[in-house]
Design an enzyme around this catalytic site. Structure first.
Site, short mmCIF file in Angstrom:
data_model
loop_
_atom_site.label_atom_id
_atom_site.label_comp_id
_atom_site.label_asym_id
_atom_site.label_seq_id
_atom_site.Cartn_x
_atom_site.Cartn_y
_atom_site.Cartn_z
N GLU A 36 -0.07 19.83 -6.62
CA GLU A 36 -0.01 19.10 -5.33
C GLU A 36 -0.93 17.89 -5.34
OE1 GLU A 36 2.42 19.77 -3.51
OE2 GLU A 36 2.86 21.66 -4.51
N HIS A 54 0.67 14.99 -6.92
CA HIS A 54 1.61 14.27 -6.04
C HIS A 54 0.91 13.14 -5.28
CE1 HIS A 54 5.52 16.19 -6.21
NE2 HIS A 54 5.02 17.38 -6.04
N CYS A 105 9.57 21.99 -8.61
CA CYS A 105 9.09 21.10 -7.56
C CYS A 105 10.21 20.87 -6.55
CB CYS A 105 8.69 19.77 -8.20
SG CYS A 105 8.07 18.56 -7.02
N GLY A 148 4.23 24.98 -2.31
CA GLY A 148 3.36 23.86 -1.96
C GLY A 148 4.19 22.65 -1.61
ZN ZN Z 1 5.95 19.14 -6.51
#
Ligand code: ZN
Length: 166
Positions: A131, A134, A88, A43
């Site tokens: 996600e 984020h 990540c 992602g």
């Molecule tokens: Zn991430």
């Protein structure tokens, strides 16, 4: 596309809703898919490529779910809890165990602006929640225990020092 790393302020800002669904947006999503695959992620969210817009791309590479770009996501239902490992692309080298909802329902839009609804569980739910975080300036290290967070941050500093001397 350059992937922004921990320490870049764009990762900590709240992203703005997407209002225009044009070729520029679709090209951005395509570039984000390319960057995600190139870096072997599952992602990638707008802020991670320096774009403060509420969109992400994902592909968890299982048989049931396809690659998707999601715009203006909102998680409307959450159920259960499950702990699982996360990494990540903005924190390469770090892995932590994060508790997330096991099942979710998410609504949003596709790249044409049409409404979409995704029911997800397990890894797909985890990916969507990661996600979506984020887009609110939240990173997975904010969701681990304080001790683990401290350990991850000191490992991060060590990795950065090593990278600087290479
Ligand atoms: Zn991430």
């Amino acid at each position: 596309m350059e992937i922004r790393l921990l320490g870049d302020p764009v990762l900590r800002q709240r992203a703005e809703p997407v209002e225009v669904f044009d070729d520029e947006l679709r090209q951005l999503a395509q570039d984000m898919f390319d960057a995600m695959y190139e870096n072997e992620g599952i992602g990638l969210a707008g802020p991670q490529v320096g774009v403060g817009k509420r969109l992400f791309v994902m592909d968890i590479r299982d048989e049931e779910s396809e690659p998707r770009a999601v715009v203006n996501p909102v998680v409307i239902e959450e159920e259960g809890a499950e702990r699982g490992e996360e990494g990540c692309l903005s924190l390469p080298g770090l892995v932590g165990v994060v508790e997330r909802s096991k099942r979710i329902v998410m609504e949003g839009q596709d790249l044409e602006g049409s409404p979409i609804r995704i029911e997800a569980s397990d890894l797909l739910a985890r990916c969507i929640l990661h996600e979506t975080d984020h887009l609110d300036g939240v990173l997975f290290i904010d969701r681990v225990s304080p001790i683990k967070r401290k350990l991850l941050l000191s490992k991060w500093k060590k990795l950065q020092r090593e990278a600087a001397t290479r």
